[in-house]
Enzyme design. Structure first.
Site, short mmCIF file in Angstrom:
data_model
loop_
_atom_site.label_atom_id
_atom_site.label_comp_id
_atom_site.label_asym_id
_atom_site.label_seq_id
_atom_site.Cartn_x
_atom_site.Cartn_y
_atom_site.Cartn_z
N HIS A 31 -63.69 -58.63 -65.00
CA HIS A 31 -64.25 -58.33 -66.33
C HIS A 31 -63.49 -58.98 -67.47
O HIS A 31 -63.59 -58.56 -68.61
CB HIS A 31 -64.35 -56.82 -66.57
CG HIS A 31 -64.99 -56.09 -65.45
ND1 HIS A 31 -66.25 -56.39 -64.99
CD2 HIS A 31 -64.53 -55.10 -64.65
CE1 HIS A 31 -66.54 -55.60 -63.97
NE2 HIS A 31 -65.52 -54.82 -63.73
N ARG A 83 -63.04 -58.95 -85.03
CA ARG A 83 -61.94 -59.89 -85.23
C ARG A 83 -62.38 -61.28 -84.79
O ARG A 83 -63.48 -61.45 -84.27
CB ARG A 83 -60.74 -59.48 -84.38
CG ARG A 83 -61.14 -59.37 -82.92
CD ARG A 83 -59.98 -59.19 -82.00
NE ARG A 83 -60.40 -58.61 -80.74
CZ ARG A 83 -60.96 -59.26 -79.73
NH1 ARG A 83 -61.18 -60.54 -79.82
NH2 ARG A 83 -61.31 -58.63 -78.61
N GLU A 93 -71.50 -46.44 -67.72
CA GLU A 93 -72.73 -47.22 -67.89
C GLU A 93 -73.28 -47.57 -66.52
O GLU A 93 -72.53 -47.70 -65.56
CB GLU A 93 -72.44 -48.56 -68.59
CG GLU A 93 -72.19 -48.46 -70.05
CD GLU A 93 -71.75 -49.81 -70.64
OE1 GLU A 93 -71.73 -50.81 -69.91
OE2 GLU A 93 -71.44 -49.80 -71.83
N LYS A 109 -65.89 -47.37 -78.34
CA LYS A 109 -67.11 -47.91 -77.74
C LYS A 109 -68.22 -46.87 -77.74
O LYS A 109 -69.39 -47.21 -77.86
CB LYS A 109 -66.84 -48.35 -76.29
CG LYS A 109 -66.00 -49.60 -76.22
CD LYS A 109 -65.92 -50.13 -74.79
CE LYS A 109 -64.74 -51.06 -74.67
NZ LYS A 109 -64.93 -52.24 -73.90
P1 ADP Z 1 -63.48 -54.95 -72.62
O1 ADP Z 1 -63.67 -54.50 -74.03
O2 ADP Z 1 -62.44 -54.18 -71.89
O3 ADP Z 1 -63.35 -56.42 -72.48
P2 ADP Z 1 -66.36 -54.94 -72.19
O4 ADP Z 1 -67.11 -53.71 -72.46
O5 ADP Z 1 -66.39 -56.01 -73.22
O6 ADP Z 1 -64.84 -54.55 -71.87
O7 ADP Z 1 -66.82 -55.55 -70.80
C1 ADP Z 1 -66.15 -56.64 -70.22
C2 ADP Z 1 -67.02 -57.28 -69.17
O8 ADP Z 1 -67.37 -56.38 -68.14
C3 ADP Z 1 -68.35 -57.80 -69.66
O9 ADP Z 1 -68.25 -59.07 -70.20
C4 ADP Z 1 -69.19 -57.79 -68.41
O10 ADP Z 1 -68.97 -58.92 -67.61
C5 ADP Z 1 -68.68 -56.62 -67.66
N1 ADP Z 1 -69.53 -55.44 -67.94
C6 ADP Z 1 -69.39 -54.57 -68.95
N2 ADP Z 1 -70.33 -53.63 -68.91
C7 ADP Z 1 -71.08 -53.89 -67.83
C8 ADP Z 1 -72.23 -53.26 -67.22
N3 ADP Z 1 -72.74 -52.15 -67.71
N4 ADP Z 1 -72.73 -53.82 -66.11
C9 ADP Z 1 -72.20 -54.94 -65.58
N5 ADP Z 1 -71.14 -55.57 -66.10
C10 ADP Z 1 -70.58 -55.06 -67.20
#
Ligand code: ADP
Length: 646
Positions: free
Chosen positions: A239, A296, A204, A120
């Site tokens: 999440h 994917r 973040e 990431k």
């Molecule tokens: P993973 O790859 O583990 O699924 P992601 O980076 O795709 O993690 O994030 C999953 C979820 O977490 C997102 O869909 C969102 O709802 C929440 N999320 C991720 N980053 C943030 C952020 N900076 N602020 C608020 N919510 C976030």
């Protein structure tokens, strides 16, 4: 160079996605090859394939993650191509390379594109240079606490820690203030290390109430890349996506185009080929920020298929054979609305712990226009604790969102599952919720409506018990013998016939029990429906008998009713008092208390790691630790005692 011909496809996966990929492959006239672990020998994906190869083992690491065995299976079965599904090796560049090195086709992007998005933090650095907007944060190499502390101070709390190698919400922690940082970082690093073999983190700014809106992209080998509209996946728990829909309600065509073009830029920046998803957070002002790219096919791809009429798996196979995408961006359809829910074997009443066991009852909703069920199980299958507990997905399409929503509700009502806990009632409450009906979508939806979505189990009503008793007695297997169906002795209205005049029944249902006096009439079982008539109004309730269990649909949920068993009840109440047991097989990562220690209600006692997630065992009430039956690093099995409280 002439395009390679694919006649046989191996699916290096299991469950619903393996079944779904094979369905398209078969429709294209291809031969399908399934691989399975020893545990999955009888699994539905193995049963549905033309050819099966046993990988042995049970755990994913011993079976579905064995690259050499998968390639040998493809060679032995004559497959030219391997579809990775999602999860497992789907985003493993080493797997893609090994497949190519063996002269086979990987039905996914080039290994270099997986590498580019695999971390990431590296992906963010790359997107920054490609001009794709990012959430403020830190994604550098330094990994010490002090670096994170300073970074968090700069971006401002709350912040979100994420595993750079992450996925599936693992190794992710919200930190509200600096006092929580050290412990949260350590815990997230542990989770990341055990899930991904890599403890590196990024941080973040934690956006409040954003929406998760992602763009489906598709690229061919000739430099042509399209965006196939967006999906809104804002309804999440911890999440992780629970409900997904397309298109995103309220997104303007201009926003769609801006996000779509940004996603295509991201894909082109890494030489992407095939199906991919660029995930964004969308804030209340309509600004969007890149989160990550999944290289994917996604779990939620069916909603895109529903509104575009395209089969993404068919496109993956055709693009891999060198075909060009068959349309221009302007020709990409967007018709109607689709909503998907993810059906899991898990217990919403106990912090959504994954459930394992036999699917004693499993009935899907009836097929019909605008209805799709992608599942990987059948009645009688055993859900093992070794893999992801997703049973399948329900997808409803409609001319508009409300039609899709109501269709999905009907599908949820028709589903009947027994033998283990599922999230179906929880899903139903989300889809039926007025705020969902009004498309008030953001990632805080579930926590905000927690009280209505996860109501405390109420006392079952007198009416329920009466109906349950009627259905129970009338569905007794002895009265239901096929060969006696026409005999007056087999009539299900046993009471009126004066059969062994049972007037009182002691029943149990979901940890409640009741001695019920049977009313003389008012309810009759016809096939699988209980007809109850009150004041001239007849209502039908689904009532399915499976052995010693009766499943009765009541108040929007299926309840499992059994004859009361005092021994089982005593066991259950013993384990609820004092003794705290492991909710599932796993290993103890931390023991936070000592014998003799005074603890408050809700205090963390032990941390168990199972299915790659940490679960806290907490004190149900204040007390003193009387005994400890586990130590850090120890493996424990489901139901074994961990701590005794007094
Ligand atoms: P993973 O790859 O583990 O699924 P992601 O980076 O795709 O993690 O994030 C999953 C979820 O977490 C997102 O869909 C969102 O709802 C929440 N999320 C991720 N980053 C943030 C952020 N900076 N602020 C608020 N919510 C976030």
């Amino acid at each position: 160079m002439s395009a390679p011909r694919i006649t046989t496809v191996l699916v290096a996966n299991r469950g619903e996605i393996a079944c779904r990929v094979m369905r398209t492959a078969k429709a294209m006239g291809l031969t399908t090859v399934a691989v399975h672990s020893a545990t999955d020998r009888q699994a539905r994906h193995s049963r549905e394939a033309d050819i099966c190869v046993d990988l042995g083992g049970s755990k994913a690491a011993d079976s579905y993650l064995q690259i050499d065995k998968l390639i040998a299976a493809a060679q032995a079965s004559g497959a030219q191509a391997i579809h990775p599904g999602y999860g497992f090796l789907s985003e493993n560049a080493g797997f893609a390379r090994a497949i190519e090195a063996a002269g086979l086709i990987f039905l996914g992007p080039p290994a270099s594109a997986i590498d580019a998005m695999g971390s990431k933090s590296a992906a963010k650095a790359l997107m920054e240079t490609a001009g794709v907007p990012l959430v403020p944060g830190y994604h550098g190499a330094e990994q010490d606490l002090e670096t994170f502390r300073l970074a968090c101070e700069r971006i401002g709390y709350p912040v979100l820690l994420k595993a750079t190698a992450g996925g599936g919400g693992k190794g992710m922690k919200v930190v509200e203030h600096v006092g929580e940082l050290a412990q949260a970082l350590a815990s997230a690093q542990r989770e990341a290390l055990s899930s991904f073999g890599d403890s590196r983190m990024l941080v973040e700014k934690y956006l409040l109430k954003p929406r998760h809106v992602e763009i489906q992209v598709f690229a061919d080998q000739h430099g042509h890349c399209l965006y196939l509209n967006e999906r809104d996946c804002s309804i999440q728990r911890r999440h992780q996506k629970v409900v997904e829909e397309a298109p995103a309600p309220g997104l303007s065509p201009a926003q769609r185009q801006a996000m779509g073009e940004s996603a295509v830029r991201a894909a082109q920046a890494i030489g992407y080929v095939g199906a991919g998803t660029v995930e964004f957070l969308l804030d209340a002002r309509g600004e969007f920020f890149f989160m990550e790219m999944n290289t994917r096919l996604q779990v939620e791809h069916p909603v895109t298929e529903a509104i575009t009429g395209l089969d993404l798996v068919a496109w993956q196979i055709r693009v891999a054979q060198g075909e060009a995408l068959p349309m221009t961006q302007a020709q990409v359809p967007l018709h109607g609305h689709a909503i998907e829910v993810r059906l899991y074997a898990e217990d919403p009443g106990h912090d959504f712990l994954p459930a394992a066991g036999r699917l004693a009852l499993y009935r899907e909703s009836a097929p019909g226009p605008g209805r799709r069920v992608d599942s990987g199980v059948a009645q009688g299958d055993v859900i093992s604790p070794f893999y992801d507990p997703m049973l399948g997905k329900l997808i409803a399409w409609g001319e508009n969102r409300e039609q899709a929503r109501l269709r999905l509700l009907a599908m949820l009502d028709e589903f009947a599952i027994g033998g283990l806990k599922t999230n179906i009632g929880f899903l139903r409450r989300i889809i039926a919720h007025p705020a969902f009906a009004e498309a008030q979508l953001d990632t805080g939806f579930i926590p905000r409506h927690q009280a209505q979505l996860l109501p405390a189990p109420g006392e079952l009503s007198d009416e329920f018990w009466e109906a349950a008793a009627q259905a129970f007695i009338q569905s007794q297997p002895a009265l239901q013998r096929d060969d006696e169906r026409d005999s007056p002795w087999a009539a299900t209205t046993g009471l009126r016939l004066g059969l062994a005049a049972q007037t009182s029944l002691h029943l149990s249902c979901e940890e409640q029990d009741r001695a019920v006096n049977l009313a003389p009439d008012g309810a009759e079982l016809h096939g699988e429906y209980l007809h109850r008539t009150q004041q001239g109004v007849r209502r039908q309730h689904r009532a399915i008998r499976q052995g010693d269990s009766l499943y009765l649909h009541w108040g929007g949920e299926l309840h499992c009713i059994k004859a009361y068993d005092p021994i089982a009840a005593a066991d259950a109440s013993h384990s609820q008092q004092g003794g705290l047991t492991a909710p599932m097989n796993g290993s103890i990562v931390r023991v936070l208390v000592e014998v003799g220690q005074q603890v408050e209600a809700g205090a963390q006692l032990v941390v168990l790691e199972a299915m790659k997630m940490e679960h806290s065992i907490r004190a149900p009430e204040a007390g003193v630790v009387k005994a400890l039956f586990c130590a850090e690093g120890e493996m424990v099995s489901e139901g074994s005692a961990l701590v005794e409280l007094e």
